[in-house]
Scaffold this motif. Structure first.
Motif, mmCIF file in Angstrom:
data_model
loop_
_atom_site.group_PDB
_atom_site.id
_atom_site.type_symbol
_atom_site.label_atom_id
_atom_site.label_comp_id
_atom_site.label_asym_id
_atom_site.label_seq_id
_atom_site.Cartn_x
_atom_site.Cartn_y
_atom_site.Cartn_z
ATOM 1 N N ASP A 96 27.583 22.771 -61.445
ATOM 2 C CA ASP A 96 27.244 24.180 -61.687
ATOM 3 C C ASP A 96 26.540 24.842 -60.515
ATOM 4 O OD1 ASP A 96 28.299 24.023 -64.269
ATOM 5 O OD2 ASP A 96 26.418 23.250 -65.068
ATOM 6 N N ARG A 97 25.834 24.037 -59.733
ATOM 7 C CA ARG A 97 25.063 24.629 -58.627
ATOM 8 C C ARG A 97 24.901 23.601 -57.512
ATOM 9 N NH1 ARG A 97 19.268 25.105 -58.231
ATOM 10 N NH2 ARG A 97 19.171 24.363 -60.387
ATOM 11 N N PRO A 98 25.323 23.942 -56.275
ATOM 12 C CA PRO A 98 25.196 23.000 -55.161
ATOM 13 C C PRO A 98 23.730 22.706 -54.844
ATOM 14 C CG PRO A 98 26.588 24.881 -54.573
ATOM 15 C CD PRO A 98 25.945 25.209 -55.863
ATOM 16 N N LEU A 99 23.487 21.521 -54.334
ATOM 17 C CA LEU A 99 22.140 21.136 -53.904
ATOM 18 C C LEU A 99 21.858 21.619 -52.495
ATOM 19 C CD1 LEU A 99 21.878 17.389 -55.023
ATOM 20 C CD2 LEU A 99 20.538 19.278 -55.936
ATOM 21 N N THR A 100 20.590 21.838 -52.190
ATOM 22 C CA THR A 100 20.126 22.034 -50.822
ATOM 23 C C THR A 100 18.878 21.172 -50.627
ATOM 24 O OG1 THR A 100 18.632 23.871 -51.340
ATOM 25 C CG2 THR A 100 20.936 24.421 -50.848
ATOM 26 N N PHE A 101 18.435 21.069 -49.387
ATOM 27 C CA PHE A 101 17.236 20.279 -49.079
ATOM 28 C C PHE A 101 16.047 20.691 -49.942
ATOM 29 C CE2 PHE A 101 18.318 19.205 -44.339
ATOM 30 C CZ PHE A 101 19.334 18.386 -44.788
ATOM 31 N N GLU A 102 15.967 21.974 -50.278
ATOM 32 C CA GLU A 102 14.792 22.499 -50.967
ATOM 33 C C GLU A 102 14.925 22.491 -52.489
ATOM 34 O OE1 GLU A 102 15.159 26.146 -48.651
ATOM 35 O OE2 GLU A 102 13.124 25.809 -47.930
ATOM 36 N N ASP A 103 16.020 21.956 -53.001
ATOM 37 C CA ASP A 103 16.283 21.986 -54.438
ATOM 38 C C ASP A 103 15.315 21.083 -55.199
ATOM 39 O OD1 ASP A 103 17.537 21.724 -57.070
ATOM 40 O OD2 ASP A 103 19.316 22.568 -56.124
ATOM 41 N N GLU A 104 14.714 21.633 -56.243
ATOM 42 C CA GLU A 104 13.759 20.859 -57.045
ATOM 43 C C GLU A 104 14.412 19.692 -57.777
ATOM 44 O OE1 GLU A 104 11.824 23.550 -59.667
ATOM 45 O OE2 GLU A 104 10.703 24.570 -58.071
ATOM 46 N N ARG A 105 15.732 19.756 -57.983
ATOM 47 C CA ARG A 105 16.426 18.662 -58.664
ATOM 48 C C ARG A 105 16.367 17.362 -57.866
ATOM 49 N NH1 ARG A 105 22.196 21.122 -59.564
ATOM 50 N NH2 ARG A 105 21.592 22.174 -57.616
ATOM 51 N N ILE A 106 16.277 17.474 -56.546
ATOM 52 C CA ILE A 106 16.160 16.265 -55.724
ATOM 53 C C ILE A 106 14.826 15.588 -55.990
ATOM 54 C CG2 ILE A 106 16.052 15.357 -53.374
ATOM 55 C CD1 ILE A 106 17.978 17.506 -52.500
ATOM 56 N N ASP A 107 13.741 16.362 -55.953
ATOM 57 C CA ASP A 107 12.411 15.815 -56.252
ATOM 58 C C ASP A 107 12.397 15.160 -57.633
ATOM 59 O OD1 ASP A 107 12.292 18.210 -54.467
ATOM 60 O OD2 ASP A 107 10.217 17.599 -54.251
ATOM 61 N N GLU A 108 12.956 15.886 -58.611
ATOM 62 C CA GLU A 108 12.953 15.397 -59.988
ATOM 63 C C GLU A 108 13.722 14.091 -60.110
ATOM 64 O OE1 GLU A 108 14.540 16.769 -64.422
ATOM 65 O OE2 GLU A 108 14.632 18.163 -62.720
ATOM 66 N N ALA A 109 14.893 14.020 -59.459
ATOM 67 C CA ALA A 109 15.729 12.823 -59.553
ATOM 68 C C ALA A 109 15.058 11.617 -58.901
ATOM 69 C CB ALA A 109 17.085 13.082 -58.902
ATOM 70 N N VAL A 110 14.437 11.826 -57.732
ATOM 71 C CA VAL A 110 13.758 10.722 -57.044
ATOM 72 C C VAL A 110 12.616 10.184 -57.894
ATOM 73 C CG1 VAL A 110 12.329 10.109 -55.051
ATOM 74 C CG2 VAL A 110 14.410 11.455 -54.719
ATOM 75 N N LYS A 111 11.845 11.088 -58.460
ATOM 76 C CA LYS A 111 10.690 10.656 -59.254
ATOM 77 C C LYS A 111 11.116 10.039 -60.590
ATOM 78 C CE LYS A 111 7.697 14.063 -57.049
ATOM 79 N NZ LYS A 111 7.038 15.382 -57.152
ATOM 80 N N ARG A 112 12.149 10.608 -61.234
ATOM 81 C CA ARG A 112 12.579 10.096 -62.532
ATOM 82 C C ARG A 112 13.215 8.707 -62.409
ATOM 83 N NH1 ARG A 112 17.029 13.329 -65.976
ATOM 84 N NH2 ARG A 112 15.425 14.963 -65.801
ATOM 85 N N THR A 113 14.021 8.499 -61.370
ATOM 86 C CA THR A 113 14.740 7.223 -61.227
ATOM 87 C C THR A 113 13.951 6.188 -60.438
ATOM 88 O OG1 THR A 113 15.857 7.926 -59.186
ATOM 89 C CG2 THR A 113 16.945 8.442 -61.281
ATOM 90 N N GLY A 114 12.917 6.645 -59.704
ATOM 91 C CA GLY A 114 12.192 5.727 -58.830
ATOM 92 C C GLY A 114 13.019 5.304 -57.630
ATOM 93 N N ALA A 115 13.993 6.107 -57.266
ATOM 94 C CA ALA A 115 14.883 5.772 -56.145
ATOM 95 C C ALA A 115 14.080 5.587 -54.860
ATOM 96 C CB ALA A 115 15.923 6.873 -55.957
ATOM 97 N N LYS A 116 14.467 4.598 -54.084
ATOM 98 C CA LYS A 116 13.797 4.322 -52.807
ATOM 99 C C LYS A 116 14.669 4.695 -51.611
ATOM 100 C CE LYS A 116 10.292 3.025 -52.707
ATOM 101 N NZ LYS A 116 9.049 3.842 -52.831
ATOM 102 N N LEU A 117 15.898 5.166 -51.897
ATOM 103 C CA LEU A 117 16.776 5.640 -50.829
ATOM 104 C C LEU A 117 17.565 6.841 -51.341
ATOM 105 C CD1 LEU A 117 18.213 5.464 -48.068
ATOM 106 C CD2 LEU A 117 19.780 3.789 -49.074
ATOM 107 N N LEU A 118 17.513 7.935 -50.573
ATOM 108 C CA LEU A 118 18.269 9.147 -50.867
ATOM 109 C C LEU A 118 19.205 9.398 -49.693
ATOM 110 C CD1 LEU A 118 18.847 11.942 -52.230
ATOM 111 C CD2 LEU A 118 16.852 12.812 -50.976
ATOM 112 N N ILE A 119 20.507 9.531 -49.983
ATOM 113 C CA ILE A 119 21.511 9.770 -48.944
ATOM 114 C C ILE A 119 22.151 11.126 -49.198
ATOM 115 C CG2 ILE A 119 23.636 8.937 -47.853
ATOM 116 C CD1 ILE A 119 22.891 6.132 -49.022
ATOM 117 N N LEU A 120 22.158 12.001 -48.179
ATOM 118 C CA LEU A 120 22.765 13.331 -48.267
ATOM 119 C C LEU A 120 23.880 13.415 -47.233
ATOM 120 C CD1 LEU A 120 19.489 15.422 -48.543
ATOM 121 C CD2 LEU A 120 21.030 14.820 -50.411
ATOM 122 N N ASP A 121 25.118 13.670 -47.680
ATOM 123 C CA ASP A 121 26.290 13.557 -46.811
ATOM 124 C C ASP A 121 27.243 14.729 -47.081
ATOM 125 O OD1 ASP A 121 28.477 12.725 -45.359
ATOM 126 O OD2 ASP A 121 28.962 11.015 -46.655
#
Length: 316
Positions: A96-121
């Motif tokens: 529904d909506r493309p991501l950007t570096f500043e998108d709050e969904r990135i912060d939310e996803a990292v914190k919710r999943t506990g991800a230790k690596l984020l790849i943007l391509d």
């Protein structure tokens, strides 16, 4: 400074990818950047040792975002070939909506999943609406990623295509402002081996936090990535194989290329006569300057009565 407690940098993959920092992975289209990074991600989700290391670690969760390949027919099949744990590979829904570096969904996803690596391509899809040649616009976009990595301890890897300026130093093959390279703490580059068309080489182009790592040679075919050996090679040596002159660029031409890029580094239009005068003052001949302008890809326009020079926009 007396109020700050010093701490050591922690590493996802020493000395290439630090935790809590942003890393850039670059290369020409088709040279295997995405497949390489997916293979690394697969090893991490299983807790297996990374290439040419012996230490296993706890399995981690990886967030992988790409606009260039579909998850169902490309990303997941490649990940399966690399023997990754599919339950630890996560995607953020961009339908529904493309991501950007500043998108709050990135912060939310990292914190919710506990991800230790984020790849943007790739970078061009996620940096958002900005003039990539303008340092004052590039830096704020990266600052959000930098802060996210610092606060969460997540390693962030941004994949990027090289521009078409063959024959120049590796650092100037990054599209747009020099601040793209300046914003990251480690920059990696993948290119084709000069000795074997089926082999690729990953070299460390920039290392701010540790000594530069050895180059890593790997093969790439239908079965995926196979890591072969370590080697001694620099980013400039790797890219010189495909320079417009068939080897290393002429020293005087290289100096002129660097001079022009510095002269136009603010991304603004500069009057051509003033640029030519500064080139003469620097002892750069007219013929050398002409060759250097072509390598850099200087855009010449005449909006009024005078000619102006400007750096190309992105890969143009």
């Amino acid at each position: 400074a007396s109020d700050i407690t010093p701490k050591e940098v922690s590493w996802l993959w020493y000395p290439f990818i630090p935790y809590g920092k942003v890393t850039l992975l670059q290369g020409d289209p088709g040279d295997g950047k995405s497949t390489f990074m997916l293979t690394v991600a697969a090893l991490l989700t299983k807790g297996k040792p990374l290439p040419f290391t012996e230490q296993a670690a706890e399995p981690i969760t990886v967030i992988y975002q790409t606009t260039e390949d579909d998850a169902d027919d490309t990303i997941v099949p490649r990940f399966i070939k690399a023997d990754g744990d599919r339950t630890r590979l996560v995607f953020i829904n961009e339908k529904d909506r493309p991501l950007t570096f500043e998108d709050e969904r990135i912060d939310e996803a990292v914190k919710r999943t506990g991800a230790k690596l984020l790849i943007l391509d790739p970078l061009s899809s996620y940096i958002g609406d900005c003039q990539i040649n303008a340092a004052n616009e590039v830096r704020p976009r990266f600052n959000h990623l930098i802060q996210l990595a610092k606060e969460t301890g997540c390693a962030v890897v941004v994949i990027n295509h090289l521009n078409k300026m063959m024959g120049t130093k590796a650092i100037y093959r990054t599209p747009g402002s020099i601040d793209v390279d300046g914003s990251v703490r480690s920059a990696l580059l993948i290119g084709r081996s000069k000795d074997n068309e089926d082999e690729r080489v990953m070299v460390q182009q920039k290392a701010n936090l540790a000594p530069t790592g050895a180059a890593i040679v790997f093969s790439l075919d239908e079965s995926g990535v196979t890591f072969l050996r370590e080697a001694e090679q620099t980013a400039d040596e790797l890219l010189a194989v495909f320079s417009s002159s068939g080897g290393r660029p002429n020293v005087k031409t290289q100096e002129a290329v660097e001079f022009i890029r510095d002269l136009l580094s603010d991304g603004e239009m500069h009057e051509a006569s003033e640029c030519e005068a500064k080139l003469r003052e620097a002892g750069i001949s007219k013929s050398t300057a002409k060759i250097a302008r072509k390598i850099v890809g200087v855009v010449a326009t005449k909006p009024h009565f005078s000619w102006y020079w400007q750096l190309p926009c992105g890969e143009a």
